[in-house]
Design an enzyme around this catalytic site. Sequence first.
Site, PDB file in Angstrom:
ATOM      1  N   LYS A 216     -33.318  21.344   1.032  1.00 12.67           N
ATOM      2  CA  LYS A 216     -33.120  20.474  -0.124  1.00 12.67           C
ATOM      3  C   LYS A 216     -32.157  21.082  -1.134  1.00 12.67           C
ATOM      4  O   LYS A 216     -31.287  20.400  -1.671  1.00 12.67           O
ATOM      5  CB  LYS A 216     -34.463  20.147  -0.772  1.00 12.67           C
TER       6      LYS A 216
ATOM      7  N   ASN B 225     -28.519  20.901   0.329  1.00 11.37           N
ATOM      8  CA  ASN B 225     -28.039  19.522   0.368  1.00 11.37           C
ATOM      9  C   ASN B 225     -27.761  18.980  -1.029  1.00 11.37           C
ATOM     10  O   ASN B 225     -26.767  18.289  -1.269  1.00 11.37           O
ATOM     11  CB  ASN B 225     -29.077  18.621   1.051  1.00 11.37           C
TER      12      ASN B 225
ATOM     13  N   GLU C 112     -39.038  23.701  -2.006  1.00 12.84           N
ATOM     14  CA  GLU C 112     -38.984  24.452  -0.762  1.00 12.84           C
ATOM     15  C   GLU C 112     -38.884  25.953  -1.025  1.00 12.84           C
ATOM     16  O   GLU C 112     -38.702  26.734  -0.091  1.00 12.84           O
ATOM     17  CB  GLU C 112     -37.805  23.975   0.101  1.00 12.84           C
TER      18      GLU C 112
ATOM     19  N   ASN D 168     -40.400  10.750  -4.464  1.00 10.98           N
ATOM     20  CA  ASN D 168     -40.392   9.476  -3.746  1.00 10.98           C
ATOM     21  C   ASN D 168     -41.795   8.882  -3.787  1.00 10.98           C
ATOM     22  O   ASN D 168     -42.710   9.453  -4.400  1.00 10.98           O
ATOM     23  CB  ASN D 168     -39.862   9.643  -2.321  1.00 10.98           C
TER      24      ASN D 168
ATOM     25  N   GLY E 114     -37.211   4.029  -1.764  1.00  7.99           N
ATOM     26  CA  GLY E 114     -36.475   3.711  -0.552  1.00  7.99           C
ATOM     27  C   GLY E 114     -35.605   2.476  -0.716  1.00  7.99           C
ATOM     28  O   GLY E 114     -34.868   2.329  -1.692  1.00  7.99           O
TER      29      GLY E 114
ATOM     30  N   GLY F 224     -35.549   0.448  -4.227  1.00  8.36           N
ATOM     31  CA  GLY F 224     -34.784   0.893  -5.386  1.00  8.36           C
ATOM     32  C   GLY F 224     -35.406   2.082  -6.069  1.00  8.36           C
ATOM     33  O   GLY F 224     -36.065   2.911  -5.439  1.00  8.36           O
TER      34      GLY F 224
ATOM     35  N   GLY G  48     -32.608  11.263  -0.225  1.00 13.27           N
ATOM     36  CA  GLY G  48     -33.193  11.765  -1.462  1.00 13.27           C
ATOM     37  C   GLY G  48     -32.422  12.928  -2.042  1.00 13.27           C
ATOM     38  O   GLY G  48     -32.293  13.060  -3.268  1.00 13.27           O
ATOM     39  N   ASP G  49     -31.878  13.782  -1.177  1.00  8.93           N
ATOM     40  CA  ASP G  49     -31.098  14.922  -1.663  1.00  8.93           C
ATOM     41  C   ASP G  49     -29.783  14.468  -2.288  1.00  8.93           C
ATOM     42  O   ASP G  49     -29.347  15.013  -3.303  1.00  8.93           O
ATOM     43  CB  ASP G  49     -30.827  15.902  -0.519  1.00  8.93           C
TER      44      ASP G  49
END
Length: 296
Positions: free
Chosen positions: A31, A34, A130, A173, A210, A213, A239-240
Amino acid sequence: LHFDVMVATPYLPRKGETLIGDAWWWKPGGKGGNQAMAAARHGAHTQMIGCLGDDLFGMRLRERLAGAGVGLERVSTVVEGSGMSVAIQERGGDYAAIVVSGANRGLLPEHVEAGAPFIGSSTVVLLQNEIAEATNVAAASLARAAGATVLLNAAPARTPGALQGLVDVLVVNGVEAEQLGAAAVTDLDSATSAALALRSLAGAVVVTAGGAGVACHAGGDAWSEPAHPVEQPETHGAGDVFCGALAARLAGGDDLHASLGYANAAAALHVGTPEAERDHLGPADVQALRSSATSG
């Protein structure tokens, strides 16, 4: 910082099933890595603080980070092998992954403290889960002392703990929001409710939903924005890109509302663009998408 091995399959295998895959390839992952590359590609001057092993995976990841414009002065080489993951991507675009942290376990508060000059000159510090909580706390404390905005992507889901009071913008999320105590997120209305339910965790809470929105609660106000429609999206890494683009626009001086709109479009571009072409996406592409959506 992970070396991601991707495997394409017709569907995700069941427990005990041996499935013949369609293809495999590798891509830069983790994460932090990215998000740093996304921030750089969307206009931010970006420095990465992290750890890699002295191995082929580490060498390839350094090349990709540098190629995206990410500064590597504080990416340390440690004895343990580089972090890696194996991700299975089904034809419909969904995926599942297993992560081996490797060298990322060696990222300690002292690495962050050695990067204090970079943090002190930053306007935004972007964190994710992470790495160890103590390492995030060290970075957030330095950022807060320097007056920088602290953005935490709480993925994998972990309560802020010692980060409580140090996070300006929390991004999760729908699954992560539920794991942190909100009700299930199934649409934009429930995403907005989830952002409200988690408001004690940060000054602003962003819940991505997702294909529905994104929703936000900040300063007593709540709002949402529908996703840009994408046919057959490939969701891995969306997401990243969202977090990196959000950080880039905040660093560029945009307010949270404008930054979220930009990040929402950047994520849509990512999931709707063939993987081989994604490295070239940037601000001009986001502007074109937003302009076409407005005119349409």
